[in-house]
Design a protein around this motif. Structure first.
Motif, PDB file in Angstrom:
ATOM      1  N   GLU A 178      38.788  42.173  39.113  1.00 31.75           N
ATOM      2  CA  GLU A 178      37.459  42.774  39.061  1.00 31.75           C
ATOM      3  C   GLU A 178      37.288  43.395  37.682  1.00 31.75           C
ATOM      4  OE1 GLU A 178      36.795  45.837  41.917  1.00 31.75           O
ATOM      5  OE2 GLU A 178      34.649  45.456  42.012  1.00 31.75           O
ATOM      6  N   SER A 179      36.545  42.701  36.830  1.00 30.90           N
ATOM      7  CA  SER A 179      36.408  43.190  35.458  1.00 30.90           C
ATOM      8  C   SER A 179      35.406  44.321  35.376  1.00 30.90           C
ATOM      9  CB  SER A 179      35.979  42.035  34.544  1.00 30.90           C
ATOM     10  OG  SER A 179      34.846  41.405  35.099  1.00 30.90           O
ATOM     11  N   ALA A 180      34.391  44.281  36.187  1.00 36.72           N
ATOM     12  CA  ALA A 180      33.410  45.385  36.232  1.00 36.72           C
ATOM     13  C   ALA A 180      33.018  45.524  37.691  1.00 36.72           C
ATOM     14  CB  ALA A 180      32.193  45.020  35.381  1.00 36.72           C
ATOM     15  N   PRO A 181      32.563  46.690  38.132  1.00 39.38           N
ATOM     16  CA  PRO A 181      32.261  46.844  39.564  1.00 39.38           C
ATOM     17  C   PRO A 181      31.290  45.773  40.036  1.00 39.38           C
ATOM     18  CG  PRO A 181      32.130  48.947  38.439  1.00 39.38           C
ATOM     19  CD  PRO A 181      32.339  47.926  37.373  1.00 39.38           C
ATOM     20  N   GLY A 182      31.707  44.988  41.007  1.00 34.27           N
ATOM     21  CA  GLY A 182      30.847  43.932  41.551  1.00 34.27           C
ATOM     22  C   GLY A 182      30.911  42.627  40.790  1.00 34.27           C
ATOM     23  N   THR A 183      31.652  42.597  39.716  1.00 34.29           N
ATOM     24  CA  THR A 183      31.772  41.333  38.968  1.00 34.29           C
ATOM     25  C   THR A 183      33.228  40.941  38.900  1.00 34.29           C
ATOM     26  OG1 THR A 183      30.019  42.158  37.586  1.00 34.29           O
ATOM     27  CG2 THR A 183      31.091  40.147  36.860  1.00 34.29           C
ATOM     28  N   PHE A 184      33.515  39.680  39.209  1.00 29.24           N
ATOM     29  CA  PHE A 184      34.886  39.223  39.220  1.00 29.24           C
ATOM     30  C   PHE A 184      35.065  38.193  38.127  1.00 29.24           C
ATOM     31  CE2 PHE A 184      36.063  41.464  42.943  1.00 29.24           C
ATOM     32  CZ  PHE A 184      34.895  41.562  43.657  1.00 29.24           C
ATOM     33  N   SER A 185      36.136  38.366  37.406  1.00 31.66           N
ATOM     34  CA  SER A 185      36.404  37.496  36.269  1.00 31.66           C
ATOM     35  C   SER A 185      37.551  36.585  36.640  1.00 31.66           C
ATOM     36  CB  SER A 185      36.789  38.409  35.101  1.00 31.66           C
ATOM     37  OG  SER A 185      36.653  37.740  33.917  1.00 31.66           O
ATOM     38  N   TYR A 186      37.367  35.261  36.428  1.00 34.41           N
ATOM     39  CA  TYR A 186      38.421  34.338  36.814  1.00 34.41           C
ATOM     40  C   TYR A 186      38.831  33.480  35.642  1.00 34.41           C
ATOM     41  CZ  TYR A 186      34.773  30.809  36.904  1.00 34.41           C
ATOM     42  OH  TYR A 186      33.753  29.964  36.564  1.00 34.41           O
ATOM     43  N   ARG A 187      40.066  32.976  35.722  1.00 29.68           N
ATOM     44  CA  ARG A 187      40.546  32.009  34.734  1.00 29.68           C
ATOM     45  C   ARG A 187      41.264  30.911  35.485  1.00 29.68           C
ATOM     46  NH1 ARG A 187      44.014  35.761  30.764  1.00 29.68           N
ATOM     47  NH2 ARG A 187      45.373  35.569  32.583  1.00 29.68           N
ATOM     48  N   VAL A 188      41.039  29.680  35.061  1.00 28.59           N
ATOM     49  CA  VAL A 188      41.749  28.541  35.638  1.00 28.59           C
ATOM     50  C   VAL A 188      42.477  27.846  34.511  1.00 28.59           C
ATOM     51  CG1 VAL A 188      41.503  26.379  36.884  1.00 28.59           C
ATOM     52  CG2 VAL A 188      39.950  28.272  37.365  1.00 28.59           C
ATOM     53  N   PHE A 189      43.809  27.749  34.600  1.00 29.08           N
ATOM     54  CA  PHE A 189      44.534  27.148  33.480  1.00 29.08           C
ATOM     55  C   PHE A 189      45.781  26.445  33.996  1.00 29.08           C
ATOM     56  CE2 PHE A 189      47.694  30.472  33.704  1.00 29.08           C
ATOM     57  CZ  PHE A 189      46.988  31.573  34.158  1.00 29.08           C
ATOM     58  N   ASN A 190      46.336  25.582  33.135  1.00 32.09           N
ATOM     59  CA  ASN A 190      47.608  24.928  33.447  1.00 32.09           C
ATOM     60  C   ASN A 190      48.713  25.964  33.406  1.00 32.09           C
ATOM     61  OD1 ASN A 190      46.894  22.224  33.846  1.00 32.09           O
ATOM     62  ND2 ASN A 190      46.602  21.969  31.648  1.00 32.09           N
ATOM     63  N   THR A 191      49.565  25.943  34.402  1.00 33.00           N
ATOM     64  CA  THR A 191      50.632  26.927  34.452  1.00 33.00           C
ATOM     65  C   THR A 191      51.538  26.836  33.225  1.00 33.00           C
ATOM     66  OG1 THR A 191      50.608  26.522  36.820  1.00 33.00           O
ATOM     67  CG2 THR A 191      52.377  27.907  35.973  1.00 33.00           C
ATOM     68  N   ALA A 192      51.653  25.629  32.666  1.00 37.32           N
ATOM     69  CA  ALA A 192      52.540  25.466  31.517  1.00 37.32           C
ATOM     70  C   ALA A 192      51.949  26.073  30.249  1.00 37.32           C
ATOM     71  CB  ALA A 192      52.815  23.988  31.296  1.00 37.32           C
ATOM     72  N   THR A 193      50.628  26.143  30.158  1.00 39.49           N
ATOM     73  CA  THR A 193      49.998  26.688  28.948  1.00 39.49           C
ATOM     74  C   THR A 193      49.065  27.824  29.313  1.00 39.49           C
ATOM     75  OG1 THR A 193      48.196  25.106  29.163  1.00 39.49           O
ATOM     76  CG2 THR A 193      50.055  24.452  27.758  1.00 39.49           C
ATOM     77  N   PRO A 194      49.644  28.989  29.616  1.00 32.15           N
ATOM     78  CA  PRO A 194      48.775  30.092  30.019  1.00 32.15           C
ATOM     79  C   PRO A 194      48.001  30.639  28.836  1.00 32.15           C
ATOM     80  CG  PRO A 194      51.050  30.817  29.836  1.00 32.15           C
ATOM     81  CD  PRO A 194      51.054  29.343  29.581  1.00 32.15           C
ATOM     82  N   PRO A 195      46.930  31.400  29.093  1.00 33.00           N
ATOM     83  CA  PRO A 195      46.199  32.011  27.992  1.00 33.00           C
ATOM     84  C   PRO A 195      47.151  32.852  27.165  1.00 33.00           C
ATOM     85  CG  PRO A 195      45.020  32.312  30.033  1.00 33.00           C
ATOM     86  CD  PRO A 195      46.325  31.688  30.366  1.00 33.00           C
ATOM     87  N   PRO A 196      47.010  32.918  25.866  1.00 38.50           N
ATOM     88  CA  PRO A 196      45.784  32.632  25.108  1.00 38.50           C
ATOM     89  C   PRO A 196      45.526  31.149  24.796  1.00 38.50           C
ATOM     90  CG  PRO A 196      47.452  33.603  23.715  1.00 38.50           C
ATOM     91  CD  PRO A 196      48.016  33.588  25.099  1.00 38.50           C
ATOM     92  N   ALA A 197      46.335  30.219  25.340  1.00 42.15           N
ATOM     93  CA  ALA A 197      46.003  28.798  25.149  1.00 42.15           C
ATOM     94  C   ALA A 197      44.687  28.512  25.872  1.00 42.15           C
ATOM     95  CB  ALA A 197      47.123  27.937  25.722  1.00 42.15           C
ATOM     96  N   PRO A 198      43.962  27.461  25.482  1.00 38.90           N
ATOM     97  CA  PRO A 198      42.650  27.224  26.097  1.00 38.90           C
ATOM     98  C   PRO A 198      42.769  27.026  27.604  1.00 38.90           C
ATOM     99  CG  PRO A 198      42.992  25.720  24.271  1.00 38.90           C
ATOM    100  CD  PRO A 198      44.264  26.471  24.442  1.00 38.90           C
TER     101      PRO A 198
END
Lengths: 666, 406
Positions: A490-510
Motif C-alpha cells: 500500500e503505497s498511499a492510503p487506498g492505493t496499492f502499488s504492484y510490480r510484476v517481474f522475473n524472479t531472476a531479474t528483480p528490480p531495479p532491472a526492468p
C-alpha cells in the motif's frame, strides 16, 4: 271429362314415379360423400276452362332441385380449411415435441456422463482408462447431436414430400373442376332446363376436398361456371382453364422447397405459408418452428464444442503439450463456408467467396440474416428484427475482408474475398450445420488437458486479504517457462502499488509490469506484455508493511502427471452460463428449447380441438339442410307409393266410367 | 334441428375415437407413472422439471467427488498418524540417549534404533495409493518424493502442487498434501535463524541461541547483503559485539545479561540462553524451516558420537537445539494430521448438506413429475366408462330405422 280424368290420373302416376325415383336416388346415396339430397317440386297443371269453371288437369314435376344452402356450405369450407391447418400443425408439432423430449433427454444424459467422466479424470489424472472413458462419452455426445439433426432432416423430408403430394393433388382437383365446369357450361348452353344436380354435387365435393388443403373461395357466373380461388385470391381454376401447382427446390436453401403456379408456359411464385389449410401448416412448421428449433440445437452444439475446445487449449495434457480440440473446431473451413449461401439469382460473373467466422458464441442470436451487396457496399440485414447495418466495401476491415457488425454485436464476422456484382444476395445462418458436423476429433485419452500450466504460490509472510489469480492461459506450453514474482504494497492510503517481474531479474532491472490500483478495484496483467502467454488478475487489499515488506506471490510451472486442476476447471463449464449472453447453461438451453416446442404443441392441440368442434358444428348445420335422413325418406317412400296407388285408382275409375257409358249406349 | 343419417354416424364415430384416444393417453401415463412424459404435457413446468433434474445430476457428481476426496484424505490422515507414532518413538530414543550413564555401545544401539525409525518414516513419506501414485509428491505423482542420498541426507523431488476437487458449486477441497509442506518445511523452533557454533575450540559456557525473529520486515527486506551475523563475546566479561556479513559492527553492548533481548538494527530480535564467556562466538544464518529428516539425521549423528567427555557443554547445547526442533516437528506433523481431519469434517458436513438438498429437490421433482395415481386411475375409469357408454349408445340407436317397420 273422363278424358281429363284419365289425363289427371296419368299425370299423377308419372309425378309419383318421378317422386319415387328421386326418393330412391336419395336413399341409395345416403352414404355418398358431399351428396345434397334432391327433391322433386311438384306443381299443379293449369286448369282448362270448361263452361264457367276451370277444371284442374293434374300435376307435373316442375323441377328436381338439390337442397343446397350456399352460405352454410361456404361456412363449412372455411372451417374445413382451419381444421386442415390446425390438425396438420398439431400432428407435426407433437412429433417434434416427442423427438425433442426423447432425444433431448439423451443429449442431457450423455452430457452428464461426459462431465462425470471428466470429474473422474480430475481426481485421478494419471489413469489412462478414465481418460479414454471421457473420449468415449464425448463421441456418444457428438453422436447424439448428429442423431437429433438426422431426425430433423427426416422431418424436413417428410414435410417436403407431403407438400409435393398435396401440390399434385391440388393440380388434379383443378383439372377435374375445369372439366366439370366445361360439362356444366355445355349443359346450360344447350338451353336445357333443370339442374345437373349430380355434377354440381361432384363439383362441390371436389371443392370440399380442396378446402382441406388450402383456403378456397368461389365465384359463380351466369352460365353456372365456377371460378375457384385458393389462398388469398390466387386463381386456381379460371372457368374452364385449370392452373396447376408445382414444387421447386428452394433458393438458396435447397431443402426449403417453394410452390409455383403454372399456367400454360409461364409460372409464378406462390407464398405457401399464406395459402391456409394443411399446406400452410406444412410451410409454417418447416420454415418457422422446425427451423427455429434446429437453429437452437445447432447453437447449443456450437457452444459445447467451443467451450470445451477453448478450455482444452489453456491446459496441458499428459505429455506436457497444449490440449488439442476435443470436438470439431467451430471455425473449420467447411463450417465457415457452409454458413453462407449464395442465391442462384446472383450474377454468374461475381467472384465473391464468403464465409462466417464465429467470435463469441454467447452473443449469437437465432435470427436469420442476409447480406446484400448494393451501391458498392455490403449491408447486413437482420431478417427477423428488420434492422440493418452497413458492413463496408469489399476488402475493408482488418484483416482485409473481415467485417464485424458492432451495433449490435452478434458475435460473428462476415469474411469475404473476390469481387461481387451489385445485386448479389447471400443468406447467412451463423449456426448452420454445427450439430450435424459435430464430431469427436480427439482419439488419444492422454491428450485431455487435465493439468494446469502455471500456479500461484503466495508467500508464507503474506498477512493480508487479497489474491493473484490466473485468469486466462493462452499458450500453456510457453507459460510453463515463467518464473515470475508479483509484489504489492500500500503505497498511499487506498492505493496499492504492484510490480510484476522475473524472479531472476528483480528490480531495479526492468519489470514486466508495474503500476497502481485503487482499493476495491483489480488489475489485469499480460505476461509477457504485448503478446501474453497468460494473464493474471491482482485484486484485494494487499497491504504490505512498508515499501520493503511487500506481499509477494510466486508464479511458476505447475505441470505434473498428478495435476488434475485443469480438469476440475473444465468440469466446471457444465455449470457456467454460455448461451444467450452467458445466462443459460447447456442443460438449461436445451430445456428452454424443448419447453418452447412443448408449449407450441400444446397450443396447437387446443387449436385443433377448437377447430374440430367448429367444423363439426358447421357440418351439422349443412347436413341439417342437405343431408339424407333414412327415416324421412322411408316415410316419403310410403307417401309416394300411396300417391301412385291412388293415381292408378283414378285411371281404373276413369276406365270404369268409360265402360259404364259404353254399356249405357249398347 | 334436422339430423341427417350420415351426420349421426359421423358424430358417433368421432365420439368413440375421441374416447379411445383419451383411454390410450391415460394408459400411457399410468404405465409410466409420470404425469409429464413430453414437454407438451405441461410446457410451463417442463423447464422447472429440467432444472430439478440438472440439480440432482450435479449433486450426484458432487457426492462422487466427495467420496473420492474422503478416501484420499483418509489415507493421508492414517499416514500422519503413523508418522506421529514414529516421531514419538524417536523422541523417546533421544531422551534415552541423553542419560549420562549410557555407554558407547548403548548409544550405538539407540542410534541404530533411531536409524530404523528414520527408514520407517522415509517409507511412510513415500506411500503410494491404490493407483500406484505417490501421495506426497504434489503433482509429480509418478515420481518418488523422498530419497536418501549417500551421505544420509534426504532430498525431495516432488513439487508443491495441491490437487483439488469440486464438492459444491463454489467449494473446492484439496485432496492431497505436498511432501515438502508436510515433511520438509517444519518451523524452525528458534525462529527465522539457525546458529552454527565453532568446533575447535568449542564454546564451553553452553551459550545457545534461543530465539531470533524478524520483527521489522520493512527494514529487514531493505538490507541488500546476506543476513549472516557473528556474535562475539568479550573482551569484557559482559560485552557483546554483533557483526554483520560485511564485518561491520552493528550492535555493541557492555552490559549483556543472560536472557536479555538483543534488538539488532536490521529488524531482528535475538535472545540467547546461558552465560557466555569472553572469546566465545557463534554465527547466525537465515533458515526459517528445517526438514524433519535433517533433524533426525542430526540426532543419529549426535548419538553416534558416543559418550562425550570433552566439550560436553556444546554437546548439550546441540542436544537441546535438536530436541526443541523435534518437538516442533512433532507438532508440525500433528497439525498436518489435523488438516486432513478438518478436511474430512468439511467433506462430511458438505455430504450431509447435499443429501438434504437432494431429498428436497427429489420431492419437488416428484410433485411436478409424478403421477397422482388415485386421480389418474379415476380419470382412466371415467374415460373407459365414457367409451363404453358411447359404444353402447351407438349400437342401440343405430338399430332404429323406419325401414324395420315397413
Amino acid at each position: 271429362m273422363t278424358v281429363s280424368l284419365y289425363q289427371s290420373g296419368v299425370s299423377g302416376l308419372l309425378a309419383a314415379q318421378q317422386q319415387l325415383a328421386t326418393t330412391g336416388h336419395n336413399i341409395s346415396n345416403v352414404n355418398t360423400e358431399g351428396y345434397n339430397r334432391q327433391r322433386a317440386e311438384q306443381n299443379a297443371s293449369v286448369g282448362l276452362n270448361n263452361g264457367n269453371n276451370y277444371i284442374g288437369s293434374g300435376t307435373y314435376i316442375q323441377d328436381i332441385t338439390r337442397l343446397y344452402d350456399q352460405f352454410s356450405h361456404k361456412e363449412q369450407l372455411m372451417n374445413q380449411s382451419n381444421l386442415g391447418n390446425a390438425d396438420s400443425l398439431h400432428a407435426r408439432l407433437t412429433q417434434l415435441d416427442q423427438v425433442m423430449s426423447t432425444s433431448g433427454n439423451a443429449v442431457v444424459g450423455s452430457l452428464d456422463n461426459f462431465y462425470q467422466a471428466l470429474n473422474g479424470v480430475a481426481d485421478n489424472p494419471n489413469d489412462s482408462g478414465l481418460r479414454s472413458i471421457v473420449l468415449n462419452q464425448a463421441s456418444i455426445l457428438s453422436n447424439d447431436f448428429n442423431e437429433l439433426t438426422n431426425n430433423f432432416d427426416q422431418m424436413t423430408k417428410a414435410v417436403n414430400g407431403e407438400i409435393e403430394q398435396v401440390a399434385s393433388k391440388i393440380s388434379e382437383i383443378s383439372k377435374e373442376l375445369a372439366k366439370i365446369n366445361e360439362t356444366i357450361m355445355h349443359t346450360n348452353g344447350a338451353l336445357q332446363t333443370g339442374q345437373p344436380n349430380d355434377l354440381l354435387d361432384k363439383r362441390d365435393q371436389l371443392i370440399g376436398e380442396l378446402s382441406e388443403y388450402t383456403n378456397v373461395s368461389t365465384i359463380e357466373d351466369a352460365n353456372g361456371v365456377l371460378t375457384v380461388m385458393i389462398g388469398q385470391g390466387t386463381t386456381l381454376v379460371a372457368g374452364i382453364t385449370p392452373l396447376t401447382l408445382q414444387v421447386n427446390a428452394g433458393d438458396p436453401d435447397v431443402s426449403k422447397t417453394e410452390l409455383r403456379l403454372v399456367s400454360g408456359g409461364s409460372n409464378v411464385a406462390i407464398n405457401g405459408s399464406k395459402l391456409g389449410g394443411s399446406l400452410a401448416a406444412s410451410f409454417e412448421f418447416r420454415d418457422e418452428h422446425l427451423t427455429q428449433t434446429r437453429t437452437e440445437i445447432d447453437r447449443l452444439a456450437m457452444a459445447i464444442s467451443s467451450t470445451l475446445n477453448d478450455s482444452q487449449a489453456s491446459g496441458l495434457d499428459l505429455n506436457g503439450l497444449q490440449g488439442a480440440n476435443i470436438f470439431t473446431d467451430i471455425n473449420s473451413t467447411q463450417l465457415q463456408q457452409g454458413r453462407v449461401l449464395a442465391h442462384s439469382t446472383n450474377s454468374p460473373v461475381s467472384t465473391a467467396q464468403t464465409q462466417i467466422t464465429i467470435n463469441d458464441v454467447s452473443k449469437l442470436p437465432t435470427d436469420e440474416f442476409e447480406v446484400r451487396f448494393e451501391a458498392g457496399t455490403y449491408t447486413l440485414y437482420n431478417m427477423t428484427t428488420g434492422s440493418n447495418e452497413v458492413l463496408g466495401a469489399p476488402g475493408a476491415g482488418a484483416p482485409p475482408g473481415t467485417h464485424t457488425p458492432t451495433s449490435p454485436d452478434y458475435g460473428f464476422s462476415f469474411v469475404e474475398t473476390g469481387t461481387p456484382v451489385a445485386g448479389d444476395v447471400f443468406s447467412v445462418v451463423p449456426t448452420k450445420n454445427s450439430a450435424a458436423l459435430m464430431e469427436t476429433t480427439l482419439t488419444d485419452g492422454n491428450a485431455i488437458a487435465a493439468s494446469t500450466a502455471v500456479a500461484v504460490t503466495p508467500s508464507t509472510h503474506n498477512v493480508s486479504d487479497g489474491k493473484v489469480a490466473i485468469t486466462n492461459v493462452i499458450n500453456p506450453v510457453a507459460a510453463r517457462a515463467s518464473d515470475i514474482t508479483v509484489d504489492v504494497y500500500e503505497s498511499a492510503p487506498g492505493t496499492f502499488s504492484y510490480r510484476v517481474f522475473n524472479t531472476a531479474t528483480p528490480p531495479p532491472a526492468p519489470t514486466i509490469a508495474a503500476g497502481t490500483y485503487a482499493s476495491g478495484a483489480s488489475v489485469l496483467v499480460d505476461i509477457p506484455a504485448g503478446t501474453p502467454d497468460f494473464q493474471i488478475e491482482i485484486s484485494g487489499d494487499l497491504v504490505g508493511a512498508g515499501t520493503n515488506a511487500r506481499e509477494t506471490f510466486a508464479i511458476g510451472d505447475a505441470f505434473g502427471v498428478g495435476n488434475g486442476n485443469h480438469a476440475v476447471a473444465m468440469a466446471k463449464t457444465q455449470e457456467i452460463g454460455v448461451t444467450n449472453g452467458g445466462k443459460e447453461t447447456f442443460g438449461k438451453s436445451l430445456a428452454v428449447s424443448t419447453s418452447v416446442v412443448g408449449s407450441k404443441a400444446s397450443n396447437a392441440n387446443i387449436t385443433a380441438d377448437t377447430a374440430q368442434a367448429l367444423y363439426t358444428q358447421s357440418y351439422n348445420r349443412n347436413q341439417a339442410t342437405s343431408g339424407v335422413n333414412l327415416d324421412e325418406e322411408a316415410a316419403n317412400l310410403l307417401k309416394y307409393q300411396q300417391a301412385y296407388q291412388a293415381a292408378s285408382q283414378i285411371i281404373s275409375t276413369a276406365n270404369t266410367i268409360f265402360d259404364t257409358i259404353l254399356s249405357a249406349v249398347r | 334441428m334436422r339430423v341427417s343419417t350420415s351426420q349421426f354416424y359421423l358424430q358417433s364415430s368421432q365420439a368413440m375415437s375421441q374416447q379411445s384416444a383419451n383411454v390410450n393417453d391415460q394408459m400411457a401415463h399410468l404405465s409410466s407413472g409420470k404425469r409429464i412424459l413430453t414437454a407438451k404435457d405441461d410446457a410451463v413446468q417442463y423447464g422447472t422439471l429440467a432444472g430439478y433434474k440438472d440439480d440432482l445430476a450435479n449433486i450426484e457428481k458432487y457426492k462422487r467427488n466427495i467420496n473420492q476426496a474422503e478416501s484420499h484424505n483418509n489415507l493421508q490422515e492414517v499416514a500422519f498418524s503413523d508418522a506421529e507414532n514414529i516421531l514419538n518413538s524417536i523422541k523417546e530414543q533421544m531422551l534415552q540417549a541423553n542419560n549420562g550413564a549410557m555407554s558407547d555401545e548403548d548409544l550405538q544401539a539407540i542410534a541404530k534404533q533411531t536409524r530404523n525409525s528414520l527408514d520407517q518414516l522415509l517409507d511412510l513419506a513415500n506411500t503410494q495409493n491404490e493407483n500406484g501414485d505417490y501421495i506426497f509428491s504434489g503433482y509429480q505423482t509418478q515420481q518418488q518424493p523422498f530419497s536418501q542420498q549417500v551421505d544420509g541426507s534426504v532430498s525431495y523431488s516432488g513439487d508443491s502442487g495441491i490437487q483439488e476437487l469440486q464438492i459444491a458449486k463454489n467449494i473446492k477441497i484439496p485432496t492431497n498434501q505436498a511432501g515438502d509442506a508436510a515433511f520438509m518445511k517444519v518451523d524452525n523452533a528458534i525462529g527465522d535463524f539457525i546458529a552454527s557454533y565453532p568446533t575447535a575450540p568449542a564454546n564451553t559456557s553452553g551459550v545457545a541461541l534461543e530465539s531470533a525473529n524478524v520483527t521489522d520486515r520493512n527494514t529487514y527486506n531493505g538490507i541488500t547483503i546476506p543476513h549472516n551475523y557473528t556474535f562475539n563475546f568479550g573482551p569484557g566479561a559482559t560485552e557483546l559485539n554483533v557483526l554483520d556479513n560485511g564485518g561491520v559492527n552493528i550492535y555493541n553492548t557492555t552490559t549483556y545479561a543472560a536472557g536479555q533481548n538483543i534488538p539488532l538494527p536490521t529488524g531482528i530480535d535475538v535472545t540467547l540462553s546461558g552465560n557466555p564467556l569472553p572469546t566465545e562466538s557463534f554465527t547466525m544464518g537465515e533458515q526459517e524451516e528445517v526438514s524433519i529428516f535433517k533433524t533426525i539425521n542430526d540426532a543419529i549423528a549426535w548419538m553416534e558420537q558416543g559418550s562425550v567427555t570433552t566439550g560436553s557443554e556444546q554437546h548439550q547445547v546441540d542436544y537441546n537445539t535438536m530436541l526443541n526442533q523435534m518437538n516442533s516437528a512433532m507438532s508440525h506433523v500433528t497439525s498436518r494430521r489435523v488438516d486432513s481431519g478438518v478436511r474430512l469434517q468439511v467433506l462430511e458436513s458438505q455430504k450431509n448438506r447435499h443429501l438434504d438438498t437432494e431429498l428436497a429437490v427429489s420431492s419437488n421433482k416428484g410433485k411436478i413429475e409424478d403421477l397422482d395415481f388415485a386421480k389418474a386411475i379415476s380419470e382412466f375409469e371415467q374415460a373407459k366408462i365414457a367409451l363404453q357408454a358411447s359404444q353402447q349408445a351407438f349400437s342401440k340407436v343405430q338399430g332404429l330405422s323406419l325401414f324395420n317397420y315397413i
